[in-house]
Design a protein around this motif. Structure first.
Motif, PDB file in Angstrom:
ATOM      1  N   ARG A  19      27.146 -30.497   1.977  1.00 54.78           N
ATOM      2  CA  ARG A  19      27.160 -31.583   0.985  1.00 54.78           C
ATOM      3  C   ARG A  19      28.535 -32.243   0.899  1.00 54.78           C
ATOM      4  NH1 ARG A  19      23.487 -28.177  -1.596  1.00 54.78           N
ATOM      5  NH2 ARG A  19      25.082 -27.051  -2.730  1.00 54.78           N
ATOM      6  N   GLU A  20      29.595 -31.447   0.876  1.00 57.86           N
ATOM      7  CA  GLU A  20      30.957 -31.993   0.783  1.00 57.86           C
ATOM      8  C   GLU A  20      31.302 -32.843   2.000  1.00 57.86           C
ATOM      9  OE1 GLU A  20      33.670 -28.754   0.132  1.00 57.86           O
ATOM     10  OE2 GLU A  20      32.645 -28.157  -1.702  1.00 57.86           O
ATOM     11  N   GLY A  37      18.640 -35.927  -8.022  1.00 54.32           N
ATOM     12  CA  GLY A  37      17.801 -34.772  -7.763  1.00 54.32           C
ATOM     13  C   GLY A  37      18.446 -33.404  -7.720  1.00 54.32           C
ATOM     14  N   PHE A  38      17.608 -32.354  -7.822  1.00 56.88           N
ATOM     15  CA  PHE A  38      18.053 -30.964  -7.736  1.00 56.88           C
ATOM     16  C   PHE A  38      16.840 -30.067  -7.600  1.00 56.88           C
ATOM     17  CE2 PHE A  38      20.956 -27.593  -8.100  1.00 56.88           C
ATOM     18  CZ  PHE A  38      20.392 -26.599  -8.862  1.00 56.88           C
ATOM     19  N   ASN A  39      16.937 -29.000  -6.825  1.00 54.63           N
ATOM     20  CA  ASN A  39      15.838 -28.070  -6.630  1.00 54.63           C
ATOM     21  C   ASN A  39      16.202 -26.735  -7.250  1.00 54.63           C
ATOM     22  OD1 ASN A  39      13.754 -26.460  -5.767  1.00 54.63           O
ATOM     23  ND2 ASN A  39      14.091 -26.761  -3.615  1.00 54.63           N
ATOM     24  N   GLU A  40      15.525 -26.363  -8.325  1.00 52.49           N
ATOM     25  CA  GLU A  40      15.801 -25.106  -9.018  1.00 52.49           C
ATOM     26  C   GLU A  40      15.364 -23.876  -8.220  1.00 52.49           C
ATOM     27  OE1 GLU A  40      17.389 -24.613 -11.890  1.00 52.49           O
ATOM     28  OE2 GLU A  40      17.725 -26.750 -12.207  1.00 52.49           O
ATOM     29  N   GLN A  46      19.572 -28.058  -2.046  1.00 52.24           N
ATOM     30  CA  GLN A  46      19.115 -28.934  -3.114  1.00 52.24           C
ATOM     31  C   GLN A  46      18.187 -30.021  -2.582  1.00 52.24           C
ATOM     32  OE1 GLN A  46      22.314 -30.312  -5.574  1.00 52.24           O
ATOM     33  NE2 GLN A  46      23.226 -28.289  -5.697  1.00 52.24           N
ATOM     34  N   ARG A  47      17.192 -30.354  -3.412  1.00 51.53           N
ATOM     35  CA  ARG A  47      16.266 -31.448  -3.111  1.00 51.53           C
ATOM     36  C   ARG A  47      16.557 -32.576  -4.083  1.00 51.53           C
ATOM     37  NH1 ARG A  47      12.648 -31.906   0.218  1.00 51.53           N
ATOM     38  NH2 ARG A  47      11.312 -33.222  -1.015  1.00 51.53           N
ATOM     39  N   TYR A  48      16.328 -33.793  -3.591  1.00 49.78           N
ATOM     40  CA  TYR A  48      16.632 -34.972  -4.386  1.00 49.78           C
ATOM     41  C   TYR A  48      15.444 -35.923  -4.378  1.00 49.78           C
ATOM     42  CZ  TYR A  48      21.241 -33.146  -3.255  1.00 49.78           C
ATOM     43  OH  TYR A  48      22.316 -32.318  -3.086  1.00 49.78           O
ATOM     44  N   PHE A  57      14.283 -36.208  -0.511  1.00 49.37           N
ATOM     45  CA  PHE A  57      15.077 -35.727   0.619  1.00 49.37           C
ATOM     46  C   PHE A  57      15.833 -34.496   0.171  1.00 49.37           C
ATOM     47  CE2 PHE A  57      17.547 -38.783  -1.733  1.00 49.37           C
ATOM     48  CZ  PHE A  57      18.842 -38.288  -1.756  1.00 49.37           C
ATOM     49  N   ASP A  58      16.428 -33.793   1.131  1.00 42.85           N
ATOM     50  CA  ASP A  58      17.239 -32.631   0.798  1.00 42.85           C
ATOM     51  C   ASP A  58      18.586 -32.734   1.491  1.00 42.85           C
ATOM     52  OD1 ASP A  58      17.032 -31.555   3.450  1.00 42.85           O
ATOM     53  OD2 ASP A  58      15.154 -30.569   2.912  1.00 42.85           O
TER      54      ASP A  58
END
Length: 125
Positions: A19-20, A37-40, A46-48, A57-58
């Motif tokens: 991600r960075e 977005g965010f996937n718990e 993470q999903r968005y 997307f992820d």
């Protein structure tokens, strides 16, 4: 006692690094450059969902790592071992993978690096 290097690599850290590197200014939709977005269920990956175009997307969508059965940490380790100039056979032994799987992975990684280098002339030395 034998230790498998794959167990020493942290999934969360691999995804945070992706991600960075991918989005230094914050997550952007690969389809329209918006954010969200965010996937718990998988806190590492993470999903968005884009607020503008509605597409999902992820972290790996649109990257060389997307859509493969090997976990991200295996790809990262493969890259690391390639940097150490290990052969595909040696990488397969280190990661407990089939040599044909490693051959496919290293080929895809090399092709991706070449493609990225040739598409961005500033990166050539």
């Amino acid at each position: 006692m034998q230790v498998n290097i794959k167990t020493l690599i942290d999934d969360r850290q691999c995804y945070e690094t992706v991600r960075e590197l991918r989005w230094p200014e914050g997550c952007q939709c690969p389809f329209c450059d918006s954010k969200r977005g965010f996937n718990e269920k998988k806190p590492a990956k993470q999903r968005y969902e884009c607020k503008d175009c509605g597409k999902r997307f992820d972290d790996l969508t649109g990257t060389i790592f997307a859509g493969h059965h090997q976990p991200l940490k295996v790809w990262i380790l493969c890259l690391y071992f390639m940097g150490l100039n290990l052969s595909n056979r040696q990488i397969a032994q280190e990661l407990y993978l089939d040599r044909t799987d490693v051959q496919k992975m290293t080929t895809q990684l090399r092709e991706s690096v070449v493609k990225k280098t040739t598409s961005n002339p500033r990166r050539r030395s």
